[in-house]
Design a protein around this motif. Structure first.
Motif: not given
Length: 238
Positions: A30-52
């Motif tokens: 699994k790519p490093i960036i997915l490990y990073t994104l998972e923290h925000f994906e799973e956080h209940p207060e984060v509504d959406n994610i924008v990736v550059v």
């Protein structure tokens, strides 16, 4: 609304990875960036994610996101030639969906060892103070030199910190500063540096241990060891 802006537009020249940029190097398939994104994906207060992302790797990223069933990612934007340019592109893409007082957490795509608590504290700090800069106290003396030879000062270590991420703001406040910097041709190390240049009051959040940025081969192996140690703690309870 809370948006995580994850910038991963770099090519990773210090990594010496010829085939892949550093954010797409894999750990356990699994790519490093997915490990990073998972923290925000799973956080209940984060509504959406924008990736550059690097433009040439956007399709690859979309395949990975589909494979792991990410739901919160609303936009994937092409990166710029610098980290500052990539953040600018991400903030610009958010214009149509973000309100002035919305909170944006700006985070490196290759900083995967954050945790839920750090994200929560960043959000709370912005709600109370308007800004939240994740920092880590230095553990060795800091040297200040104007010319790179003569030591001009050795600041008191207890007052020195290292800037980490996330770096979090109200959307309109940070977007207006990045626009101003773009117009004036001003280059900054990161958004905290940019705010400091323009005299914005910044408030600190203390980082958990090992909130490292993966920029070199040694960093990758440290990340792998730390991640596997965390996994062992969860599985074995040690």
């Amino acid at each position: 609304m809370v948006t995580a802006l994850i910038f991963a537009g770099g090519t990773g020249q210090r990594m010496n990875a010829r085939a892949k940029p550093k954010q797409f190097l894999e750990l356990h398939g699994k790519p490093i960036i997915l490990y990073t994104l998972e923290h925000f994906e799973e956080h209940p207060e984060v509504d959406n994610i924008v990736v550059v992302c690097l433009e040439s790797w956007i399709d690859e990223l979309k395949l990975w996101l589909k494979r792991y069933d990410f739901r919160k990612i609303t936009q994937i934007v092409s990166g710029g030639t610098t980290g500052q340019a990539s953040i600018y592109n991400g903030l610009k893409a958010m214009e149509g969906s973000c309100q002035q007082e919305d909170i944006v957490l700006i985070h490196d795509g290759v900083r995967p060892l954050i945790n839920k608590e750090l994200i929560s504290v960043n959000i709370d700090k912005v709600k109370k103070c308007g800004t939240a800069i994740t920092v880590e106290p230095v553990i060795e003396s800091v040297i200040y030199s104007e010319q790179g030879d003569l030591i001009n000062a050795v600041p008191e270590r207890s007052q020195m910190y290292i800037a980490k991420a996330p770096q979090s703001f109200r959307y309109e406040a940070i977007w207006s500063l990045h626009q101003k910097a773009q117009q004036e041709g001003l280059l900054a190390v990161d958004s905290a540096h940019l705010c400091n240049i323009y005299g914005v009051e910044l408030h600190m959040v203390i980082s958990p241990p090992n909130n490292m940025k993966i920029t070199s081969p040694a960093d990758y192996y440290i990340f792998r060891a730390l991640y596997e140690a965390r996994e062992s703690q969860q599985i074995l309870g040690i």
